[in-house]
Write an enzyme that holds these catalytic residues in place. Structure first.
Site: not given
Ligand code: 5GP
Ligand code: MG
Length: 175
Positions: A44, A101, A104, A132, A153, A166
């Site tokens: 989402k 969005d 990470d 990040k 976060f 959101r």
């Molecule tokens: P990755 O697979 O790159 O670790 O994760 C990406 C997903 O982790 C993003 O689409 C998001 O849903 C979640 N995520 C990573 N960091 C944050 C954050 O600081 N806040 C929130 N709400 N979601 C995050």
């Molecule tokens: Mg996500």
């Protein structure tokens, strides 16, 4: 002061900064594609970013959404993604922009990228609002990045804390 569950929120990126960066990104993106293409937003979290980005494009595009979740704990990806809602669009011979969005660990985008490639997309460009970079576990970089952000976060502009926040128009760090 804005709070979620009693935790104060500190503004990191204002609505105005986001708006002007979204405009810049959309200019770069349409310059690259130069013709109608497909935008795939990840639910989402990317629903607001995707909506603003496509409204800033002057090329008419097709839009679809995919909802994936990663196995494992709720705050950290694990390298496997489960497709909760797949695309309705046939990707054979399509050029597309994949929008999320935040990048990470990199697991989510890397896995979704592979899935979309297998479905026959000829070109996949990736766009994230936030990066990040210091948290990356796999080498994956997006073609278009709105802002590099520190390891905090974040909530707002589509990002949630257990489904709250959101709708906030800026992006906030949970203190
Ligand atoms: P990755 O697979 O790159 O670790 O994760 C990406 C997903 O982790 C993003 O689409 C998001 O849903 C979640 N995520 C990573 N960091 C944050 C954050 O600081 N806040 C929130 N709400 N979601 C995050
Ligand atoms: Mg996500």
């Amino acid at each position: 002061m804005l709070q979620i569950r009693g935790r104060p929120l500190r503004l990191l990126l204002s609505e105005e900064r986001i708006k002007s960066r979204v405009k810049e990104l959309s200019r770069e993106i349409e310059e690259h594609f130069g013709e109608p293409f497909l935008v795939v937003g990840l639910l989402k979290g990317a629903f607001i970013f995707t909506a603003d980005l496509v409204r800033s494009l002057s090329i008419p595009v097709q839009i679809d959404f995919m909802w994936v979740s990663s196995y494992g704990s709720s705050q950290e990806s694990s390298g496997h993604v489960k497709v909760i809602k797949d695309l309705d669009t046939d990707l054979e011979d399509r050029r597309l922009l994949l929008v999320d969005d935040i990048l990470d660990t990199g697991y989510t985008l890397r896995e979704v990228y592979k899935l979309l490639k297998l479905k026959g997309a000829t070109e996949i460009r990736t766009c994230v609002l936030l990066d990040k970079r210091e948290r990356r576990k796999v080498s994956f970089d997006a073609d278009y990045v709105g802002f590099e952000v520190p390891n905090l976060f974040l909530v707002g502009y589509g990002l949630d804390w257990d489904e709250e926040g959101r709708n906030l128009r800026g992006i906030y760090a949970v203190e």
